[in-house]
Scaffold this motif. Sequence first.
Motif, PDB file in Angstrom:
ATOM      1  N   VAL A  25       0.874  -1.172   0.000  1.00  0.00           N
ATOM      2  CA  VAL A  25       0.000   0.000   0.000  1.00  0.00           C
ATOM      3  C   VAL A  25       0.911   1.220   0.000  1.00  0.00           C
ATOM      4  O   VAL A  25       1.690   1.427   0.923  1.00  0.00           O
ATOM      5  N   TYR A  26       0.830   2.025  -1.062  1.00  0.00           N
ATOM      6  CA  TYR A  26       1.767   3.130  -1.252  1.00  0.00           C
ATOM      7  C   TYR A  26       1.030   4.462  -1.392  1.00  0.00           C
ATOM      8  O   TYR A  26      -0.072   4.522  -1.938  1.00  0.00           O
ATOM      9  N   ARG A  27       1.692   5.494  -0.897  1.00  0.00           N
ATOM     10  CA  ARG A  27       1.180   6.865  -1.038  1.00  0.00           C
ATOM     11  C   ARG A  27       2.282   7.712  -1.668  1.00  0.00           C
ATOM     12  O   ARG A  27       3.418   7.720  -1.194  1.00  0.00           O
ATOM     13  N   VAL A  28       1.921   8.423  -2.741  1.00  0.00           N
ATOM     14  CA  VAL A  28       2.872   9.302  -3.423  1.00  0.00           C
ATOM     15  C   VAL A  28       2.380  10.739  -3.275  1.00  0.00           C
ATOM     16  O   VAL A  28       1.277  11.068  -3.702  1.00  0.00           O
ATOM     17  N   PHE A 282     -10.525  -2.207  -1.807  1.00  0.00           N
ATOM     18  CA  PHE A 282      -9.105  -2.440  -2.076  1.00  0.00           C
ATOM     19  C   PHE A 282      -8.185  -2.291  -0.869  1.00  0.00           C
ATOM     20  O   PHE A 282      -6.985  -2.126  -1.029  1.00  0.00           O
ATOM     21  N   ALA A 283      -8.723  -2.341   0.354  1.00  0.00           N
ATOM     22  CA  ALA A 283      -7.849  -2.304   1.523  1.00  0.00           C
ATOM     23  C   ALA A 283      -6.946  -3.534   1.540  1.00  0.00           C
ATOM     24  O   ALA A 283      -7.368  -4.644   1.187  1.00  0.00           O
ATOM     25  N   ASP A 284      -5.675  -3.336   1.930  1.00  0.00           N
ATOM     26  CA  ASP A 284      -4.682  -4.427   1.979  1.00  0.00           C
ATOM     27  C   ASP A 284      -4.514  -5.107   0.620  1.00  0.00           C
ATOM     28  O   ASP A 284      -4.277  -6.304   0.529  1.00  0.00           O
ATOM     29  N   HIS A 285      -4.650  -4.331  -0.433  1.00  0.00           N
ATOM     30  CA  HIS A 285      -4.507  -4.776  -1.819  1.00  0.00           C
ATOM     31  C   HIS A 285      -3.367  -3.963  -2.432  1.00  0.00           C
ATOM     32  O   HIS A 285      -3.047  -2.886  -1.923  1.00  0.00           O
ATOM     33  N   SER A 320      -0.514   1.378   8.147  1.00  0.00           N
ATOM     34  CA  SER A 320       0.773   1.819   7.597  1.00  0.00           C
ATOM     35  C   SER A 320       0.726   1.825   6.071  1.00  0.00           C
ATOM     36  O   SER A 320      -0.009   1.067   5.455  1.00  0.00           O
ATOM     37  N   ALA A 321       1.498   2.715   5.492  1.00  0.00           N
ATOM     38  CA  ALA A 321       1.663   2.775   4.042  1.00  0.00           C
ATOM     39  C   ALA A 321       2.998   3.453   3.772  1.00  0.00           C
ATOM     40  O   ALA A 321       3.328   4.461   4.406  1.00  0.00           O
ATOM     41  N   ARG A 322       3.746   2.913   2.850  1.00  0.00           N
ATOM     42  CA  ARG A 322       5.018   3.537   2.516  1.00  0.00           C
ATOM     43  C   ARG A 322       4.746   4.806   1.710  1.00  0.00           C
ATOM     44  O   ARG A 322       3.952   4.804   0.765  1.00  0.00           O
TER      45      ARG A 322
END
Length: 432
Positions: A25-28, A282-285, A320-322
């Motif tokens: 799970v990523y955040r940009v 789409f959680a944990d996807h 958490s999310a990177r």
Amino acid sequence: VCDMVGAYPPTAEQTQIIEAPFAGVYRVVAGAGSGKTETMALRVVWLVANGFVAPRDVLGLTFTKKAATELGSRISERIRALPVLDEQSDSDWFQMPQVSTYNAFAARLFQDYAVYLGVDGDQEVSGQAAAWALARDVVVRSSHPALDQLDTSVEKLTTQVWQLAQSMSENTVAPDEVREFSARFAALADLPPGGRGGYPEPDKYVQRVSRLPLLMDLVEEFVQRKQERGMIEYSDQVRLGLEVVSSAPEVVQALRQRHRVVFLDEYQDTSVLQTALLSTLFADHPVMSVGDPLQAIYGWRGASAANLADYPRAFSTDGSARTFGLQTSWRNSQAILDAANSLCEPLRDDGPQGVGVLGPRPDAPAGQISCVYPESLDDEASEVADWFAERLAGEGSTQSAALLLRSRKHQLVFAEQLEKRGIPVHILGLGG
């Protein structure tokens, strides 16, 4: 991948995003003009080239049709350049990633699975005019005793009923919640004045909010009439999509299998309702959100820049999310970036979802910013017109320029000054 980019290879920031592990799970957090569309396209290319997904497994969502077309075209163009596709079946060439707007995705979801709600998914979405006309009919036919106390026109009351119904649909608010809020807010009028006496502003809002119970009665009748007619508005689509996925786990599973990796563009402008729908699905996807809290503009539709900050909790069980950052601006000169960074400084958040200081591309020009402080509006229009004339003059000039104004009422003043200097003017949009 570098050979496909063109003039500039990916920066170190872009490379980290492009080559991030598949499952995550990523955040940009992407600053203005930082190449987010190209980065997302190359991320898809990397996933396809390394065999993590087929092109048809990818879902990309954004806000406008224009942005969806641009993102879809960029991804398809990059994927078709991959030699690995030559060895695949011909059908793969025609099964490119699905890229659409958030509302279009919700609409398809409702259409495909409306049977779970016991309604017809093929019914047409009603336009604003039809919905407003129905709301007006509700207002005109109403015999509500409190209507006599209102000092407002039928048209204005109709618009209030229709807009309130839309807002409630987009934010999943029940009528009883609005009535309870109105009762609590009305208690402000009973507080002792203190200080210098009365408070006209709070009293004004208490008076406005006190009308909500009447509006709720009309909204409920409007919603009932819509249901009887099978009328669906755009504001209903996301809510109905959420109802489907909340009541049918098998639908969630089917969509997760169909869309093995998901990209959420302009995530800072998603509404609470859209976030609920997408996180339910789409959680944990494998999902990547891309956004910029400094560019949030859809607050009037229930969106919140805090959505980007809350993204890890919404899409990850452990919260958490990177987080990655894109902070190289590819479209601006150094001078404009310096000004923009300075203006944005009070808005900057030092947390993981904050936008850092944007830097220029390797060969960015120095640029120039001109400022004038005229004494009157007419003087300002004249100086602005002179500035345009200097830059657009010359035979055969094909340059164009844009003028942005805060107030619509000032447009003609500037347009007249430009036309006096022989500069053709186009005022954009029906409302200017």
